[in-house]
Design a protein around this motif. Structure first.
Motif, PDB file in Angstrom:
ATOM      1  N   THR A 395       0.829  -1.210   0.000  1.00  0.00           N
ATOM      2  CA  THR A 395       0.000   0.000   0.000  1.00  0.00           C
ATOM      3  C   THR A 395       0.861   1.258   0.000  1.00  0.00           C
ATOM      4  O   THR A 395       0.471   2.274  -0.582  1.00  0.00           O
ATOM      5  N   SER A 396       2.038   1.197   0.639  1.00  0.00           N
ATOM      6  CA  SER A 396       2.937   2.359   0.624  1.00  0.00           C
ATOM      7  C   SER A 396       3.427   2.648  -0.788  1.00  0.00           C
ATOM      8  O   SER A 396       3.618   3.807  -1.170  1.00  0.00           O
ATOM      9  N   ALA A 397       3.647   1.584  -1.582  1.00  0.00           N
ATOM     10  CA  ALA A 397       4.116   1.779  -2.957  1.00  0.00           C
ATOM     11  C   ALA A 397       3.091   2.547  -3.777  1.00  0.00           C
ATOM     12  O   ALA A 397       3.452   3.328  -4.677  1.00  0.00           O
ATOM     13  N   TYR A 398       1.833   2.353  -3.485  1.00  0.00           N
ATOM     14  CA  TYR A 398       0.796   3.137  -4.169  1.00  0.00           C
ATOM     15  C   TYR A 398       0.693   4.540  -3.575  1.00  0.00           C
ATOM     16  O   TYR A 398       0.573   5.543  -4.303  1.00  0.00           O
ATOM     17  N   ALA A 399       0.760   4.627  -2.262  1.00  0.00           N
ATOM     18  CA  ALA A 399       0.516   5.897  -1.573  1.00  0.00           C
ATOM     19  C   ALA A 399       1.612   6.927  -1.812  1.00  0.00           C
ATOM     20  O   ALA A 399       1.323   8.127  -1.982  1.00  0.00           O
ATOM     21  N   MET A 400       2.876   6.515  -1.825  1.00  0.00           N
ATOM     22  CA  MET A 400       3.968   7.492  -1.897  1.00  0.00           C
ATOM     23  C   MET A 400       3.937   8.339  -3.171  1.00  0.00           C
ATOM     24  O   MET A 400       3.998   9.579  -3.095  1.00  0.00           O
ATOM     25  N   PRO A 401       3.838   7.761  -4.371  1.00  0.00           N
ATOM     26  CA  PRO A 401       3.737   8.629  -5.555  1.00  0.00           C
ATOM     27  C   PRO A 401       2.495   9.518  -5.528  1.00  0.00           C
ATOM     28  O   PRO A 401       2.534  10.674  -5.987  1.00  0.00           O
ATOM     29  N   MET A 402       1.400   9.002  -4.966  1.00  0.00           N
ATOM     30  CA  MET A 402       0.161   9.775  -4.948  1.00  0.00           C
ATOM     31  C   MET A 402       0.268  11.006  -4.054  1.00  0.00           C
ATOM     32  O   MET A 402      -0.160  12.105  -4.447  1.00  0.00           O
ATOM     33  N   VAL A 403       0.841  10.858  -2.868  1.00  0.00           N
ATOM     34  CA  VAL A 403       0.935  12.013  -1.965  1.00  0.00           C
ATOM     35  C   VAL A 403       1.944  13.026  -2.495  1.00  0.00           C
ATOM     36  O   VAL A 403       1.771  14.250  -2.331  1.00  0.00           O
ATOM     37  N   VAL A 404       3.003  12.558  -3.141  1.00  0.00           N
ATOM     38  CA  VAL A 404       3.973  13.475  -3.745  1.00  0.00           C
ATOM     39  C   VAL A 404       3.305  14.277  -4.859  1.00  0.00           C
ATOM     40  O   VAL A 404       3.463  15.508  -4.961  1.00  0.00           O
TER      41      VAL A 404
END
Length: 588
Positions: A395-404
């Motif tokens: 889930t972090s792999a999806y979340a990190m690009p999205m929040v950036v």
């Protein structure tokens, strides 16, 4: 690297086109599925994130360049070369980064600790922690920080609050210092709830320096709030020479509440360790350089020392629900299971509240199921939905690009694109902020570390781990939600009546005789001596007589009136022989 000397680039590089700003993402990744944050797990959610960025943030052109090499199959191999691979890749393509409006380092960790590297760091004088060691995250952290580039990863740091040291770093993984400080406050809340004010900590930190630093953060925070030093014992749970009995004796002299920051196997050794057999030796399958006695003859530690009867609370902090942390259950399928089950009655497991189970049909469930399908088809990697829920790197792999992307898009709308070159300023934009994503909320604390809201404490009820206590991070309140099945009265007192070592003055005084008790003993002693003297005098009087055994009643001077009347009546009604027999019976 490949035989040509060039870093291998994964074919799964995704590009979002037709944007206003060019954003370059550099991701260093372990290729194979040897670790939970490796490429086979995280490539599918990375790709989904980039597709969503293209859909929701058309101002951005985002390119993710995944740097990896299939010739390295496990974490230790990859860690030994990852610094060089990343640095060479970056500097060989400097023109690319100059042309971009923003370059960031983003990765999930594939994390185990390299004992060799830790040993060399110690030799070089850096102590146990130069940086938080993992398989690939440290390379991005060190290089990105030096270049003033934003670094966001699921690598956790025990020193994330030191912004002079990590000015561009943002954590998207669990177990960072913010979570540890939060846990310390929750631990103190639990202690207040049950009227405990002493605790001792045991950490399995000799071969895991990050775990040691985590325990140190908790120890220092609790010590500061309690106003007294909390004992911290560091041990090597993989060594056959650890004397668990001595560790437990030391704990027993200091407190009745113990916090274990250990692997699951070390917890079991503390509760039910074994005595080394002096004749049988085997080679450990994973640590072939160590020869240790086979666990043939066992003994109980905590149970043997009477530390599992309900007067002691053994609380274990489980940092992560993953097989890499070992088995925290009492059941191992060996001859110690029966005793282990009894010992674990006094064990509580404390951890961050697991994420809600994925509900079939929900958007998060569909995303995860789709990622599993891609991993299976492309990499021949299969894992269950339960495993997916425990692997937060996915889930972090999806979340990190999205929040950036969301943060950059805000800067574009505010016409503050000049900040994109300043990693320090960008990193501060994540602090104290919550992002709403398709996978759920993603919350950062004031340090830029992923923050949780709740912790739970559970106990084993037979085979099941049942939650009995819930701790709220917002209110720092403790709530016992179920009765706790304890081997003794719950909660046990913070301190035994006679002290931890049984030597308190109050108990020593209770062992001293009072003046009335002493007077009674002296009086009894005088009576016994008087009777003995009277009998001795009578015997001497009849010495020399022919019929010495035929003692006359007058030789006995019984001072009790009742006894005198009894003897007189016996003498009047009985013959001399009968009188002597009855008298003997009366005296006995």
């Amino acid at each position: 690297m490949t035989p040509s000397g060039q870093p291998h680039l994964s074919r799964n590089v995704s590009v979002v086109e037709q944007g206003v700003l060019q954003v370059e993402i550099i991701t260093l990744a372990l290729y194979y599925a040897a670790e939970m944050g490796s490429l086979f797990f995280v490539a599918p959610p990375y790709e989904t994130a980039l597709k969503d960025i293209k859909k929701h943030y058309p101002r951005l052109t985002v390119t993710q360049r995944i740097v990896t090499d299939p010739s390295y199959q496990n974490c230790n191999e990859w860690m030994a070369v990852s610094d060089d691979i990343l640095a060479r890749y970056y500097y060989r393509h400097r023109s690319r980064w100059r042309e971009a409006d923003m370059t960031i380092f983003l990765n999930t960790i594939a994390g185990t600790v390299s004992i060799t590297i830790i040993s060399w760091l110690d030799v070089l004088g850096y102590g146990y922690v130069l940086f938080d060691v993992d398989c690939d995250g440290h390379a991005s952290i060190m290089l990105g920080g030096a270049l003033n580039k934003l670094v966001i990863s699921s690598t956790v740091s025990s020193t994330i609050e030191e912004k002079e040291r990590w000015p561009t770093r943002v954590e998207a993984g669990r177990g960072g210092v913010a979570a540890l400080l939060l846990f310390s406050r929750l631990m103190l809340s639990l202690m207040r709830y049950y009227n405990w004010n002493t605790v001792s900590i045991v950490v399995d930190g000799y071969r895991n320096p990050t775990m040691f630093k985590m325990a140190l953060v908790v120890q220092q925070s609790i010590s500061s709030r309690l106003g007294k030093e909390v004992i911290l014992i560091n041990l090597d749970g993989f060594s056959p020479t650890v004397d668990y009995n001595e560790i437990l004796r030391r704990l027993n002299r200091a407190s009745r509440l113990y916090l274990y920051v250990t692997f699951g196997g070390t917890l079991r050794k503390l509760m039910v360790p074994w005595v080394k057999n002096k004749t049988t030796f085997v080679v450990h399958p994973s640590l072939k350089m160590f020869i240790y006695p086979k666990p043939f003859f066992f003994q109980l530690a905590a149970r043997k020392l009477n530390m599992t009867e309900g007067q002691h609370v053994h609380m274990c902090l489980r940092l992560l629900r993953h097989p890499i942390m070992g088995n925290y259950h009492w059941q191992y399928g060996d001859e110690l299971d029966e005793e282990a089950e009894k010992a674990y009655r006094s064990v509580l497991i404390i951890e961050g509240e697991p994420e809600e189970e994925l509900v079939p049909g929900s958007e998060a469930y569909q995303l995860m199921d789709g990622w599993r399908s891609v991993s299976a088809a492309r990499y021949n990697l299969t894992y269950s939905m339960s495993d997916a829920g425990q692997n937060f790197h996915i889930t972090s792999a999806y979340a990190m690009p999205m929040v950036v992307a969301e943060l950059i898009d805000e800067l574009v709308r505010l016409n503050q694109t000049d900040l994109l070159k300043d990693g320090r300023r960008i990193a501060r934009g994540f602090q104290g902020r919550t992002f709403s994503l398709r996978t759920g909320n993603f919350t950062f604390d004031q340090f830029g570390s992923l923050s949780g809201l709740y912790a739970i404490s559970s106990q084993y009820d037979g085979d099941n781990l049942t939650t009995v206590i819930r701790l709220n991070a917002l209110t720092e309140e403790t709530v016992q939600i179920r009765p706790i099945k304890w081997p003794g009265p719950w909660p046990p007192p913070n301190r035994p009546r006679c002290g931890y070592d049984g030597q308190d003055a109050i108990c020593q005084q209770s062992k001293t005789l009072s003046s009335s008790e002493l007077a009674a003993i002296v009086a009894a002693y005088v009576i016994v001596v008087g009777v003995a003297f009277s009998c001795t005098t009578s015997v001497r009087t009849v010495e020399g007589m022919d019929n010495w055994w035929n003692v006359s009643l007058r030789h006995f001077q019984l001072r009790s009136p009742s006894h005198a009347i009894l003897v007189q009546r016996i003498a009047e009604d009985s013959s001399p022989a009968e009188t002597h027999g009855v008298l003997a019976a009366a005296i006995d």
